[in-house]
Design a protein around this motif. Structure first.
Motif, short mmCIF file in Angstrom:
data_model
loop_
_atom_site.label_atom_id
_atom_site.label_comp_id
_atom_site.label_asym_id
_atom_site.label_seq_id
_atom_site.Cartn_x
_atom_site.Cartn_y
_atom_site.Cartn_z
N GLY A 107 0.82 -1.21 0.00
CA GLY A 107 0.00 0.00 0.00
C GLY A 107 0.85 1.26 0.00
N LEU A 108 1.92 1.27 0.79
CA LEU A 108 2.81 2.44 0.81
C LEU A 108 3.50 2.61 -0.54
CD1 LEU A 108 4.45 2.07 4.33
CD2 LEU A 108 2.95 3.92 3.58
N GLU A 109 3.92 1.51 -1.13
CA GLU A 109 4.59 1.59 -2.43
C GLU A 109 3.63 2.08 -3.51
OE1 GLU A 109 7.37 1.54 -5.33
OE2 GLU A 109 7.75 1.29 -3.19
N ASN A 110 2.42 1.59 -3.52
CA ASN A 110 1.44 2.02 -4.53
C ASN A 110 1.03 3.47 -4.36
OD1 ASN A 110 1.46 -0.47 -5.78
ND2 ASN A 110 -0.40 -1.19 -4.75
N ALA A 111 1.04 3.96 -3.14
CA ALA A 111 0.68 5.35 -2.88
C ALA A 111 1.90 6.26 -3.00
CB ALA A 111 0.08 5.50 -1.49
N HIS A 112 3.04 5.70 -3.37
CA HIS A 112 4.31 6.44 -3.49
C HIS A 112 4.65 7.16 -2.18
CE1 HIS A 112 4.31 5.47 -7.70
NE2 HIS A 112 3.08 5.97 -7.83
N ALA A 113 4.33 6.51 -1.07
CA ALA A 113 4.62 7.08 0.24
C ALA A 113 5.69 6.28 0.99
CB ALA A 113 3.34 7.14 1.08
N LEU A 114 6.29 5.31 0.32
CA LEU A 114 7.27 4.45 0.97
C LEU A 114 8.64 5.11 0.98
CD1 LEU A 114 8.00 1.69 2.21
CD2 LEU A 114 8.53 0.92 -0.10
#
Length: 142
Positions: A107-114
């Protein structure tokens, strides 16, 4: 910020779930064990100054042979032991936190928040926090 929180909560839940499931497994096994060996305390009362050390040396060799026999027997019972321990390995208390870890990462990777550094720091911070929570909830009650 979210990377740190997701990782910390994930690792905290994994540690807590693992300790809880292992505690349950150990408590169920302890109920099955019959503890009648009080030889050490009696031996300390009978021989506090180790006057009968020679007899102990022969007992130690007997114990070493018993351990070798037990290891051979355990190797033959490896499938049985694995099925007994599978309840702790595949516990719901462990699988759900691992799913949270994987889905949180995706989820963090898909939201570009990782952010990988805060994520790794969160994983490292969650381990002692999870242990302290588990110790407070499960270990100190036993």
């Amino acid at each position: 910020m979210f990377s740190f929180l997701v990782a910390m909560i994930s690792s905290m839940l994994i540690v807590t779930g693992s300790l809880y499931s292992y505690r349950n497994m150990i408590q169920s096994r302890v109920g099955e064990v019959n503890v009648d060996d009080v030889k050490d305390s009696i031996d300390m009362m009978d021989d506090p100054y180790d006057l009968y050390e020679e007899e102990r040396e022969s007992e130690i060799t007997d114990i070493k042979e018993m351990i070798k026999e037990e290891k051979a027997r355990q190797k033959s019972n490896i499938i049985e032991n694995t099925t007994k321990n599978v309840s702790a390995m595949v516990s719901v208390y462990r699988l759900i936190p691992y799913a949270f870890l994987i889905l949180g990462f995706i989820g963090l990777e898909n939201a570009h928040a990782l952010n990988i550094i805060p994520y790794l720091l969160g994983l490292a911070a969650g381990i002692p926090v999870g242990y302290l929570i588990s110790k407070k909830l499960f270990i100190s009650q036993s």
